[in-house]
Design an enzyme around this catalytic site. Structure first.
Site, PDB file in Angstrom:
ATOM      1  CG  ASP A  19     -18.250  24.400 -61.957  1.00 46.70           C
ATOM      2  OD1 ASP A  19     -18.517  24.838 -61.041  1.00 46.70           O
ATOM      3  OD2 ASP A  19     -18.392  24.962 -63.180  1.00 46.70           O
ATOM      4  CG  ASP A  23     -17.861  29.079 -61.358  1.00 53.55           C
ATOM      5  OD1 ASP A  23     -17.559  27.909 -61.340  1.00 53.55           O
ATOM      6  OD2 ASP A  23     -17.595  29.914 -60.522  1.00 53.55           O
ATOM      7  CG  ASP A  27     -18.008  24.436 -56.970  1.00 55.61           C
ATOM      8  OD1 ASP A  27     -18.072  23.204 -56.510  1.00 55.61           O
ATOM      9  OD2 ASP A  27     -18.516  24.715 -57.772  1.00 55.61           O
ATOM     10  CG  ASP A  96      -1.365  23.211 -49.812  1.00 60.07           C
ATOM     11  OD1 ASP A  96      -0.024  23.213 -49.423  1.00 60.07           O
ATOM     12  OD2 ASP A  96      -1.528  22.814 -50.977  1.00 60.07           O
ATOM     13  CG  ASP A 212       3.489  26.047 -50.678  1.00 60.55           C
ATOM     14  OD1 ASP A 212       3.731  25.146 -51.678  1.00 60.55           O
ATOM     15  OD2 ASP A 212       3.718  27.183 -50.856  1.00 60.55           O
ATOM     16  CD  GLU A 267       6.526  21.794 -52.088  1.00 64.59           C
ATOM     17  OE1 GLU A 267       6.454  21.874 -53.551  1.00 64.59           O
ATOM     18  OE2 GLU A 267       5.982  22.982 -51.854  1.00 64.59           O
ATOM     19  CG  HIS A 340       0.088  20.963 -56.802  1.00 62.72           C
ATOM     20  ND1 HIS A 340       0.301  20.467 -55.630  1.00 62.72           N
ATOM     21  CD2 HIS A 340       0.638  22.633 -56.529  1.00 62.72           C
ATOM     22  CE1 HIS A 340       1.237  21.375 -55.140  1.00 62.72           C
ATOM     23  NE2 HIS A 340       1.201  22.489 -55.622  1.00 62.72           N
ATOM     24  CG  ASP A 341       4.032  22.444 -57.863  1.00 68.36           C
ATOM     25  OD1 ASP A 341       3.325  23.195 -58.631  1.00 68.36           O
ATOM     26  OD2 ASP A 341       4.306  22.559 -56.580  1.00 68.36           O
TER      27      ASP A 341
END
Length: 563
Positions: A19, A23, A27, A96, A212, A267, A340-341
């Site tokens: 970041d 915030d 990003d 993605d 995806d 995927e 990430h999964d």
């Protein structure tokens, strides 16, 4: 030129990477700042998880506008600057591609649900209920009871895959969240819109796509019921590898991908070896490679993610052998432990205790990086980051929260459910990247959107960059080896010690050299023996400072020899 065969990919989950604004949300400018770190590791490609405009129901995999960026991520000027900086460093960027579904806030769906004769109606999959003709007496303002849906397909995120719309009196299909309606790929206008969008991003200069759930885009004709599970709904796997999926991907390749020098990875849940040859076969004209998830089911009872069982290690070796030998000369593998999964692999199948965390993290890397295929590193994997042990109140993942509530209502104990959460929750991989030992692990000067793993004081990039014996530097050495010897790319795979409960031992045989990879998967010291009339060869890498005995493997010891 098949440059992607020699590449190493680093996956960035932007929301949790860095970041720059304070915030608490990662990003694009934060990614730009850390590109030299990725290059220092030795990666060639950066895969960005979604940064498109999104309501964030599923952390960006619910896209509201394919041509705009999430406000918190930054501006298109920030993106262009990041892309230019990456290319200047010799890094490629892949995005993605999420086109099985959109957000329900996408303008196409907003139009689609207005009326049955709207021009966008057929952009999505709408069906009548089974009891449509008796609906006049029903209260259609409420969620309908199970049994009326068009079929018994289940959402990946629990419950039915169908959502009732009281305006047009029909159901729409959503294989994931109800806020992620599935696109109708049978509609040529949908496909052309997608191809137009892909060309727009490729013309901007990106270097390819990770696609995806791409194996789900073609649905079974007639939308028949599947075999129902305990919940009454069939698994979403019934929709994988539909009858037109290869037709669609060949069309995509012909109209878009073949016109650019790009890398593509799909995927593909539920894919078989034979299907993989079609998706990624060198002569098929579809994708460069796929992700298959057979390994990820090894600690799931009856294939159900949340029902835990011990890892079947012998089965793991058989799966490695199956894909390494089955794809050889026919299609290209992808290599991954994490994304990430998935939970952090050092906590899942290694040993995340203080004594063995680094050794087991290096051992796991050694197993994968000696194989044929393109390796994918998920952010923090190169540090040996661990599962954080989140409370349910700290979890953000829609899949986890729905499972928790569903099982609680079914009478499962909270302790039992939390064991599953701590083992398998997708948020295990989504805590902020651990950059240094400063507050919030150097991720943000504000309050992070998710808690930082408390172990960041000892596990962080700053410390490991300074330590030549760190997990980071071990990954760096493995990557350098892959780029030095052709046998990593071209060698034929042979699995040894097939039934051994502790050891993975395989060879890769090339034209000029052979590679021998030997790893102890557990914390027992094990004796090993070289076949008669063979030599160990040149030691390329070992995760211990020195070899104590050639014929003995210490806990989690890993070695690679060049013969």
């Amino acid at each position: 030129m098949e440059w992607w065969k020699d590449a190493v990919v680093y996956q960035v989950y932007p929301k949790s990477f860095k970041d720059s604004s304070g915030d608490g949300i990662g990003d694009i400018n934060g990614i730009t700042e850390k590109l030299p770190y990725i290059r220092e590791l030795g990666a060639d490609v950066v895969w960005l998880s979604p940064i498109y405009d999104s309501p964030q129901d599923d952390n960006g995999y619910d896209i509201r506008d394919y041509y705009k960026l999430l406000k918190e991520a930054g501006t298109m000027e920030d993106f262009d600057r990041m892309l230019s900086r990456a290319h200047g460093l010799g890094l490629r960027i892949i995005m993605d591609l999420v086109v099985n579904h959109t957000s329900d806030e996408h303008v196409w769906f907003q139009e689609s649900k207005k009326s049955k004769d709207n021009p966008y109606r057929d952009y999505y999959i709408w069906k009548e209920g089974k009891r449509q003709n008796t609906r006049e007496g029903l209260d259609t303002s409420k969620e309908q009871a199970w049994g009326d849906e068009p079929n018994n397909w289940g959402s990946c995120y629990s419950g039915s895959a169908w959502e009732w719309d009281s305006t047009t009196k029909e159901y729409y299909l959503h294989l994931f969240s109800r806020k992620q309606p599935d696109l109708n790929w049978e509609n040529v206008l949908v496909r052309e819109e997608i191809y137009k969008m892909m060309r727009w991003w490729l013309d901007k200069g990106i270097d390819g796509f990770r696609m995806d759930v791409i194996s789900l885009i073609s649905k079974l004709p007639g939308y028949p019921d599947g075999e129902a599970g305990e919940s009454g709904y069939t698994s979403f796997e019934v929709t994988a590898n539909g009858p037109c999926v290869h037709e669609y991907l060949k069309e995509m390749n012909r109209k878009v991908l073949s016109l650019y020098d790009v890398m593509t990875v799909g995927e593909c849940s539920g894919v078989t070896l034979e299907e993989a040859w079609k998706y990624a076969g060198a002569e098929e004209g579809e994708l460069n490679m796929i992700f298959q998830f057979e390994l990820m089911e090894l600690d799931c009872e009856n294939g159900i993610k949340w029902d835990l069982k011990p890892l079947d290690f012998i089965r793991m070796k058989k799966i490695f052998e199956k894909w390494q030998t089955g794809m050889y000369g026919k299609a290209w593998n992808s290599l991954f432990w994490n994304n990430h999964d998935q939970p952090r692999v050092v906590s899942r199948w290694g040993n995340d205790s203080g004594e063995y965390r680094e050794l087991s993290a290096k051992m796991l890397a050694s197993i994968l990086y000696g194989m044929q295929g393109t390796p994918f590193i998920y952010q923090g994997e190169e540090l040996g980051m661990t599962n954080p042990g989140l409370s349910i109140e700290e979890c953000r993942d829609i899949e986890t929260l729905r499972m928790y509530q569903e099982r609680l209502e079914a009478g499962c104990s909270r302790a039992e459910i939390m064991r599953s959460v701590h083992a398998k929750c997708r948020d295990n991989a989504r805590t902020p990247m651990q950059w240094d030992d400063s507050p919030n692990a150097g991720f943000s000067t504000g309050d992070p959107w998710m808690p930082v793993n408390p172990d960041y004081k000892t596990i962080n990039a700053g410390a490991q960059l300074q330590d030549e014996d760190s997990v980071f530097h071990y990954y760096k050495k493995l990557i350098r080896l892959r780029k030095t010897y052709d046998v990593f790319r071209d060698g034929r795979f042979t699995m040894e010690y097939k039934e051994d409960p502790d050891i993975i031992w395989y060879t890769r045989t090339g034209e000029k050299e052979s590679l021998r990879v030997i790893c102890n998967f557990h914390e027992l010291t094990r004796a090993i023996k070289l076949p008669d009339n063979e030599e160990w060869g040149e030691l390329l890498i070992c995760n211990y400072p020195e070899i104590r005995k050639e014929t003995e493997l210490r806990p989690y010891e890993a070695r690679m020899y060049l013969v």
